[in-house]
Enzyme design. Structure first.
Site, PDB file in Angstrom:
ATOM      1  N   SER A  11       0.851  -1.186   0.000  1.00 54.95           N
ATOM      2  CA  SER A  11       0.000   0.000   0.000  1.00 54.95           C
ATOM      3  C   SER A  11       0.892   1.243   0.000  1.00 54.95           C
ATOM      4  O   SER A  11       1.677   1.428  -0.937  1.00 54.95           O
ATOM      5  CB  SER A  11      -0.962  -0.032   1.181  1.00 54.95           C
ATOM      6  OG  SER A  11      -2.006   0.899   1.008  1.00 54.95           O
ATOM      7  N   ASP A  18     -17.577 -16.287 -11.641  1.00 55.29           N
ATOM      8  CA  ASP A  18     -16.755 -17.288 -10.970  1.00 55.29           C
ATOM      9  C   ASP A  18     -16.310 -18.403 -11.923  1.00 55.29           C
ATOM     10  O   ASP A  18     -15.150 -18.814 -11.924  1.00 55.29           O
ATOM     11  CB  ASP A  18     -17.539 -17.873  -9.791  1.00 55.29           C
ATOM     12  CG  ASP A  18     -16.762 -18.901  -8.999  1.00 55.29           C
ATOM     13  OD1 ASP A  18     -15.556 -19.060  -9.254  1.00 55.29           O
ATOM     14  OD2 ASP A  18     -17.352 -19.545  -8.130  1.00 55.29           O
ATOM     15  N   ASP A  39     -13.121 -19.224 -15.228  1.00 48.45           N
ATOM     16  CA  ASP A  39     -11.782 -19.812 -15.204  1.00 48.45           C
ATOM     17  C   ASP A  39     -11.825 -21.337 -15.252  1.00 48.45           C
ATOM     18  O   ASP A  39     -10.805 -21.998 -15.065  1.00 48.45           O
ATOM     19  CB  ASP A  39     -11.036 -19.363 -13.947  1.00 48.45           C
ATOM     20  CG  ASP A  39     -11.813 -19.661 -12.666  1.00 48.45           C
ATOM     21  OD1 ASP A  39     -12.896 -20.268 -12.759  1.00 48.45           O
ATOM     22  OD2 ASP A  39     -11.347 -19.288 -11.579  1.00 48.45           O
ATOM     23  N   ASP A  55     -15.338 -21.728  -7.669  1.00 51.82           N
ATOM     24  CA  ASP A  55     -14.634 -21.831  -6.383  1.00 51.82           C
ATOM     25  C   ASP A  55     -14.720 -20.535  -5.591  1.00 51.82           C
ATOM     26  O   ASP A  55     -13.933 -20.318  -4.659  1.00 51.82           O
ATOM     27  CB  ASP A  55     -13.172 -22.211  -6.613  1.00 51.82           C
ATOM     28  CG  ASP A  55     -12.442 -21.230  -7.520  1.00 51.82           C
ATOM     29  OD1 ASP A  55     -13.071 -20.258  -7.990  1.00 51.82           O
ATOM     30  OD2 ASP A  55     -11.236 -21.434  -7.762  1.00 51.82           O
ATOM     31  N   ASP A  73      -8.553  -6.077  -5.049  1.00 49.05           N
ATOM     32  CA  ASP A  73      -8.193  -5.010  -4.116  1.00 49.05           C
ATOM     33  C   ASP A  73      -9.247  -3.914  -4.151  1.00 49.05           C
ATOM     34  O   ASP A  73      -9.560  -3.361  -5.201  1.00 49.05           O
ATOM     35  CB  ASP A  73      -6.823  -4.442  -4.492  1.00 49.05           C
ATOM     36  CG  ASP A  73      -6.208  -3.602  -3.386  1.00 49.05           C
ATOM     37  OD1 ASP A  73      -6.914  -2.770  -2.804  1.00 49.05           O
ATOM     38  OD2 ASP A  73      -5.004  -3.785  -3.111  1.00 49.05           O
ATOM     39  N   HIS A  92      -6.952  -6.163  -0.448  1.00 51.86           N
ATOM     40  CA  HIS A  92      -5.915  -5.280   0.065  1.00 51.86           C
ATOM     41  C   HIS A  92      -5.368  -5.832   1.378  1.00 51.86           C
ATOM     42  O   HIS A  92      -6.044  -5.812   2.410  1.00 51.86           O
ATOM     43  CB  HIS A  92      -6.483  -3.879   0.272  1.00 51.86           C
ATOM     44  CG  HIS A  92      -5.429  -2.827   0.424  1.00 51.86           C
ATOM     45  ND1 HIS A  92      -4.765  -2.288  -0.660  1.00 51.86           N
ATOM     46  CD2 HIS A  92      -4.908  -2.216   1.518  1.00 51.86           C
ATOM     47  CE1 HIS A  92      -3.901  -1.388  -0.238  1.00 51.86           C
ATOM     48  NE2 HIS A  92      -3.956  -1.337   1.089  1.00 51.86           N
TER      49      HIS A  92
END
Length: 535
Positions: free
Chosen positions: A197, A264, A267, A271, A429, A467
């Protein structure tokens, strides 16, 4: 690498030094550092010197070490001192590591902690034998303020430059290495930096400004273009303060759940992790309330949909600033980030004047910046500054951008010095945009060249990671980046097929170099071997 046993008092050049025997002499050897002077000549940037304020043997999970606290004195007598801490382990590996801070800093990071996204199954750097150090970046936070959200130091020019331009980083590094040399009788063979950060911006800053100061750098979720992000946060503060525009916690969670449900499986497996965010194009209008008016927690009003789109879109300002930045790319709330994360998310109440402590972290960050960096008037109403049309504040914004945007993409001096850089960001993030880090990486490749960049830099985006693993992320990332960096610096062995662990769900994934992402092939869905990095 040979280790140096700490805590035996021997005489080197007539000075009591830590470098030899056993625990019987530990207290004496450590306390010999107490009240030691740090000459201004030890630092390459201006100070009026410094002094050790305490030195004592400490014991914790990382083992026994000598904890040294010191103050570095400012040139401006009205500026606060830089407070730093150095941890000197009993068995030193002849390496040193500096930790970066977070938010507005104001406290000294835990020198016995781990690197960002660090592993749970390996010792922390101090326990590995690193001499570790960190500072508060040149100011002390008001204890009554929320953690890392006190910007009041910005009213002083020297304190502001110490923090925002990073001058405190070099001063801290130089003073800490002076104390390490005094303690062990020799300099570190290697010095590393790790931060996330604000600490990630600091990590990139040291590589940009002092290319020979650190041999290896870990930069995680870096807020490198701080001024650019602040302008976007100010714009979003304006948007969310409008009547009916703020989506409350239930609506924030509704949006996140809907995005994950929609994207979701892109890919190859469901999951609860959006591993292919580039293919996720969620349209928040599917959640529109009938007629566009707010009808409760199960839908979004037109005003709330507009706010979500604003948060998820680039913000471009129609004027020039000195840093050269022109936009901030927005946040991934329509591809898997959760804006309801406690403390670091967008809060439970809308921004207002005065700014509620229940508003989002970014909104409070903006409020402090307006009061102490921009106007230097603690009574100024931050909602009265419009980043789209700053009026009389434009010149000040432009001047601050030169200090706060650490955007030099020419890392060739760092590479020529043999430096290695590991860059990490979570794809989900909610506070610092991963799109921004990808932008910086592409700039470096453009300036340095793709092949030369690959010789010293690796960039990884971790699907589902947020984050700093704050709250309950979809994927709590953990990777031994420090060992990977050591091998690269020591032996020229760049990271090969790294694997990242999800600490929250006991599963692993391949850590794919950007722009790759892990696609499920077949086999155990919790094992990295069942996935292949795909572009």
């Amino acid at each position: 690498m040979r280790k140096f046993s700490l805590f035996a008092a021997v005489l080197v050049a007539g000075a009591s030094t830590i470098a030899g025997a056993g625990p019987a002499t530990a207290a004496t050897a450590c306390t010999d550092l107490d009240q030691a002077a740090i000459p201004a000549s030890a630092m390459s940037l201006p100070t009026t010197g410094g002094r050790v304020t305490s030195a004592a043997v400490a014991t914790g999970p990382a083992g026994e070490y000598c904890r040294v606290d010191a103050d570095l004195f400012p040139v401006d007598r009205t500026a606060p001192s830089i407070k730093l801490r150095v941890a000197l382990p009993r068995d030193w590996n002849r390496k040193a590591l500096m930790f970066g801070g977070g938010g507005y800093n104001g406290t000294i990071p835990d020198v016995a902690s781990n690197v960002p996204f660090g592993p749970a199954d390996r010792p922390v750097p101090l326990a590995r034998g690193y001499a570790t150090f960190a500072s508060d970046s040149g100011h002390q936070q008001n204890p009554a303020s929320p953690p890392s959200l006190d910007g009041s130091f910005g009213a002083n020019d020297e304190a502001l430059v110490n923090f925002a331009a990073g001058d405190a980083l070099k001063k801290t590094r130089d003073a800490s290495l002076f104390l390490i040399r005094r303690a062990y009788g020799t300099s570190p063979a290697e010095t590393f930096f790790a931060g996330g950060s604000t600490g990630g911006r600091e990590a990139l800053n040291v590589a940009q400004r002092w290319p020979t100061a650190f041999d290896g750098v870990i930069s995680a979720f870096p807020a490198w273009n701080n001024m650019a992000e602040i302008l976007d946060l100010g714009y979003l503060t304006q948007v969310l303060s409008q009547p009916g525009a703020f989506p409350g916690p239930e609506k924030q969670k509704l949006l996140y759940t809907s995005v994950v449900n929609a994207c979701d499986g892109l890919d190859g497996i469901r999951d609860q992790v959006v591993s292919n965010p580039g293919a996720c194009h969620f349209d928040p209008r599917v959640l529109r309330c009938p007629g566009g008016t707010d009808a409760g927690p199960a839908c979004l009003s037109d005003a709330q949909i507009g706010a979500v789109k604003a948060m998820s879109s680039p913000f471009r300002w129609p004027y020039r600033i000195a840093s050269g930045e022109t936009q901030y790319p927005g946040f991934p709330f329509l591809s898997g980030a959760d804006m309801s994360t406690p403390f670091l998310g967008f809060g439970t109440t809308a921004p207002a004047n005065p700014m509620p402590v229940t508003s989002g972290y970014g909104m409070q960050y903006w409020d402090q910046w307006v009061k102490y960096f921009l106007t230097r008037d603690p009574q100024y109403r931050s909602l009265d500054v419009d980043p789209r049309h700053p009026g009389k504040w434009l010149a000040r914004i432009s001047e601050l951008s030169k200090i706060e945007d650490r955007n030099n993409a020419d890392l060739r001096p760092f590479a020529r010095a043999g430096g290695k850089l590991i860059l990490l960001h979570g794809a989900a993030d909610e506070l610092v945009s991963p799109y921004s880090t990808s932008d910086y990486y592409e700039r470096v490749r453009s300036v340095v060249g793709p092949r030369a960049t690959d010789g010293f830099l690796r960039y990884y985006v971790v699907p589902g990671a947020n984050h700093a693993n704050f709250g309950t992320p979809a994927f709590a990332a953990a990777w031994d980046s420090l060992t990977a960096l050591e091998r690269w610096v020591d032996n020229g062995q760049s990271p090969v097929n790294p694997v990242v662990t999800d600490l929250a769900h006991a599963r692993t994934r391949p850590l794919c170099a950007y722009p790759g992402w892990p696609r499920y092939r077949a086999g155990d869905p919790d094992s990295a071997s069942s996935y292949a990095c795909t572009r």
